[in-house]
Motif scaffolding. Structure first.
Motif, PDB file in Angstrom:
ATOM      1  N   GLU A 148      36.595  98.686  52.240  1.00  0.00           N
ATOM      2  CA  GLU A 148      35.583  97.624  52.242  1.00  0.00           C
ATOM      3  C   GLU A 148      34.907  97.487  50.883  1.00  0.00           C
ATOM      4  O   GLU A 148      34.717  96.372  50.390  1.00  0.00           O
ATOM      5  N   VAL A 149      34.539  98.622  50.271  1.00  0.00           N
ATOM      6  CA  VAL A 149      33.853  98.530  48.981  1.00  0.00           C
ATOM      7  C   VAL A 149      34.809  98.065  47.896  1.00  0.00           C
ATOM      8  O   VAL A 149      34.430  97.299  46.986  1.00  0.00           O
ATOM      9  N   GLU A 150      36.088  98.458  47.967  1.00  0.00           N
ATOM     10  CA  GLU A 150      37.061  97.988  46.987  1.00  0.00           C
ATOM     11  C   GLU A 150      37.276  96.479  47.119  1.00  0.00           C
ATOM     12  O   GLU A 150      37.402  95.778  46.103  1.00  0.00           O
ATOM     13  N   ALA A 151      37.291  95.984  48.349  1.00  0.00           N
ATOM     14  CA  ALA A 151      37.423  94.532  48.550  1.00  0.00           C
ATOM     15  C   ALA A 151      36.197  93.807  48.009  1.00  0.00           C
ATOM     16  O   ALA A 151      36.313  92.727  47.407  1.00  0.00           O
ATOM     17  N   ALA A 152      35.016  94.398  48.209  1.00  0.00           N
ATOM     18  CA  ALA A 152      33.784  93.784  47.700  1.00  0.00           C
ATOM     19  C   ALA A 152      33.772  93.771  46.176  1.00  0.00           C
ATOM     20  O   ALA A 152      33.311  92.804  45.546  1.00  0.00           O
ATOM     21  N   ILE A 153      34.283  94.838  45.555  1.00  0.00           N
ATOM     22  CA  ILE A 153      34.363  94.876  44.092  1.00  0.00           C
ATOM     23  C   ILE A 153      35.340  93.828  43.588  1.00  0.00           C
ATOM     24  O   ILE A 153      35.081  93.145  42.585  1.00  0.00           O
ATOM     25  N   GLU A 154      36.472  93.679  44.268  1.00  0.00           N
ATOM     26  CA  GLU A 154      37.443  92.650  43.882  1.00  0.00           C
ATOM     27  C   GLU A 154      36.815  91.267  43.947  1.00  0.00           C
ATOM     28  O   GLU A 154      37.027  90.430  43.069  1.00  0.00           O
ATOM     29  N   GLU A 155      36.022  91.018  44.989  1.00  0.00           N
ATOM     30  CA  GLU A 155      35.357  89.725  45.113  1.00  0.00           C
ATOM     31  C   GLU A 155      34.325  89.537  44.002  1.00  0.00           C
ATOM     32  O   GLU A 155      34.188  88.446  43.440  1.00  0.00           O
ATOM     33  N   ALA A 156      33.605  90.610  43.659  1.00  0.00           N
ATOM     34  CA  ALA A 156      32.627  90.533  42.575  1.00  0.00           C
ATOM     35  C   ALA A 156      33.309  90.257  41.244  1.00  0.00           C
ATOM     36  O   ALA A 156      32.804  89.488  40.412  1.00  0.00           O
ATOM     37  N   LEU A 157      34.466  90.864  41.007  1.00  0.00           N
ATOM     38  CA  LEU A 157      35.219  90.609  39.783  1.00  0.00           C
ATOM     39  C   LEU A 157      35.687  89.167  39.724  1.00  0.00           C
ATOM     40  O   LEU A 157      35.677  88.529  38.659  1.00  0.00           O
ATOM     41  N   LYS A 158      36.087  88.632  40.867  1.00  0.00           N
ATOM     42  CA  LYS A 158      36.513  87.234  40.925  1.00  0.00           C
ATOM     43  C   LYS A 158      35.348  86.307  40.601  1.00  0.00           C
ATOM     44  O   LYS A 158      35.496  85.347  39.825  1.00  0.00           O
ATOM     45  N   LEU A 159      34.186  86.592  41.187  1.00  0.00           N
ATOM     46  CA  LEU A 159      33.010  85.776  40.910  1.00  0.00           C
ATOM     47  C   LEU A 159      32.606  85.858  39.443  1.00  0.00           C
ATOM     48  O   LEU A 159      32.200  84.863  38.838  1.00  0.00           O
ATOM     49  N   GLN A 160      32.728  87.059  38.858  1.00  0.00           N
ATOM     50  CA  GLN A 160      32.407  87.226  37.446  1.00  0.00           C
ATOM     51  C   GLN A 160      33.334  86.390  36.570  1.00  0.00           C
ATOM     52  O   GLN A 160      32.884  85.728  35.623  1.00  0.00           O
ATOM     53  N   ALA A 161      34.629  86.409  36.886  1.00  0.00           N
ATOM     54  CA  ALA A 161      35.586  85.634  36.103  1.00  0.00           C
ATOM     55  C   ALA A 161      35.299  84.143  36.222  1.00  0.00           C
ATOM     56  O   ALA A 161      35.360  83.401  35.232  1.00  0.00           O
ATOM     57  N   GLU A 162      34.953  83.707  37.426  1.00  0.00           N
ATOM     58  CA  GLU A 162      34.638  82.292  37.626  1.00  0.00           C
ATOM     59  C   GLU A 162      33.378  81.911  36.863  1.00  0.00           C
ATOM     60  O   GLU A 162      33.297  80.823  36.279  1.00  0.00           O
ATOM     61  N   SER A 163      32.387  82.813  36.868  1.00  0.00           N
ATOM     62  CA  SER A 163      31.141  82.544  36.149  1.00  0.00           C
ATOM     63  C   SER A 163      31.379  82.465  34.645  1.00  0.00           C
ATOM     64  O   SER A 163      30.834  81.579  33.959  1.00  0.00           O
ATOM     65  N   GLU A 164      32.196  83.382  34.117  1.00  0.00           N
ATOM     66  CA  GLU A 164      32.503  83.359  32.688  1.00  0.00           C
ATOM     67  C   GLU A 164      33.261  82.098  32.302  1.00  0.00           C
ATOM     68  O   GLU A 164      33.018  81.504  31.248  1.00  0.00           O
ATOM     69  N   GLN A 165      34.183  81.676  33.168  1.00  0.00           N
ATOM     70  CA  GLN A 165      34.934  80.457  32.890  1.00  0.00           C
ATOM     71  C   GLN A 165      34.012  79.248  32.914  1.00  0.00           C
ATOM     72  O   GLN A 165      34.105  78.375  32.052  1.00  0.00           O
ATOM     73  N   GLN A 166      33.099  79.223  33.896  1.00  0.00           N
ATOM     74  CA  GLN A 166      32.189  78.093  33.994  1.00  0.00           C
ATOM     75  C   GLN A 166      31.251  78.037  32.804  1.00  0.00           C
ATOM     76  O   GLN A 166      30.910  76.953  32.316  1.00  0.00           O
ATOM     77  N   GLN A 167      30.829  79.225  32.302  1.00  0.00           N
ATOM     78  CA  GLN A 167      29.947  79.228  31.142  1.00  0.00           C
ATOM     79  C   GLN A 167      30.664  78.713  29.900  1.00  0.00           C
ATOM     80  O   GLN A 167      30.041  78.097  29.034  1.00  0.00           O
ATOM     81  N   GLN A 168      31.969  78.959  29.802  1.00  0.00           N
ATOM     82  CA  GLN A 168      32.727  78.411  28.686  1.00  0.00           C
ATOM     83  C   GLN A 168      32.865  76.897  28.827  1.00  0.00           C
ATOM     84  O   GLN A 168      32.807  76.172  27.838  1.00  0.00           O
TER      85      GLN A 168
END
Length: 261
Positions: A148-168
């Motif tokens: 469960e925590v590994e899945a949550a970390i994967e989701e957090a990494l996905k959100l981070q990548a999306e946020s970085e892309q949106q900021q660019q």
């Protein structure tokens, strides 16, 4: 001759063992990791007479002897020694209540902090085994809590990548406020801390599920984001993105807008 023949047999045996080991590795064989109970791990706090200096993170045990000045008795992070204090890596709470392995309720940013620390220990310290408990069972297999925590970390990494892309794509505007002139938003080639080859024009960005509509800078020429090689476009950059709202009273292509208070 006998000694020569014996050396040949030993060499052949060593070669066969090496070949067998390589075959096992290619087939995915991994030697069984050492399994420690919580009581065993507590013996590795680096005190005189104890066998070593270990800590655990998400159930993975690392030998941190080389960082004794930090983790050994009297060190700033001695509370991490001999236990799994995963939550404290995210919360910064080094009290007894915070030095625990429970990770429920942590935010995506806090989960990313745990992920970052796990990467740090994996690259800088020797892994020695697994801690039987919340994250690994008595056979060393991952528990549902770990999955469960590994899945949550994967989701957090996905959100981070999306946020970085949106900021660019949509860097934040510069802004300033004064009681006399109100709020001014403007764009430059470094606004929002995002260096780029274009300045852009101010727009409000609507994010579904988010409160407020922050000011972002938007490219006003060329192809839309993600379509750099497209020859069929209106040469309006990202101005037609449906999430954008124009500031009332501002020219559509103005590089700054002033909102009177």
């Amino acid at each position: 001759a006998l000694r020569c023949r014996g050396s040949m047999w030993r060499a052949a045996a060593a070669a066969l063992l090496a070949l067998a080991a390589a075959c096992l590795l290619r087939c995915g064989f991994e030697p069984r990791a050492r399994l420690l109970s919580a009581a065993e791990l507590r013996r590795y706090r680096g005190a005189p007479g104890e066998p070593g200096l270990y800590l655990a993170l998400l159930g993975r045990v690392f030998d941190v002897e080389r960082g004794r000045k930090h983790y050994g008795p009297g060190g700033a992070y001695s509370g991490f020694a001999g236990t799994d204090a995963t939550r404290a890596f995210a919360s910064g709470d080094f009290s007894p209540a915070g030095l625990v392995d429970a990770v429920s309720g942590l935010s995506p940013a806090e989960l990313l902090s745990i992920h970052s620390w796990l990467s740090f220990y994996s690259h800088n310290y020797e892994p020695v085994g697994k801690l039987v408990g919340r994250f690994y069972d008595e056979n060393g297999a991952p528990t549902e809590a770990l999955r469960e925590v590994e899945a949550a970390i994967e989701e957090a990494l996905k959100l981070q990548a999306e946020s970085e892309q949106q900021q660019q794509q949509f860097p934040p505007c510069n802004s300033e406020w004064s009681s006399a002139k109100g709020t001014r938003f403007w764009c430059s080639r470094e606004s929002g801390g995002v260096p780029r080859a274009w300045a852009g024009v101010p727009r409000r960005l609507h994010r579904p599920g988010s409160q407020g509509t922050p000011c972002v800078c938007v490219r006003s020429s060329g192809p839309p984001w993600g379509q750099p090689g497209s020859s069929q476009h209106r040469d309006r950059g990202d101005l037609d993105d449906p999430r954008l709202r124009q500031f009332e009273g501002c020219h559509p292509l103005a590089e700054q807008c002033v909102l009177l208070t």
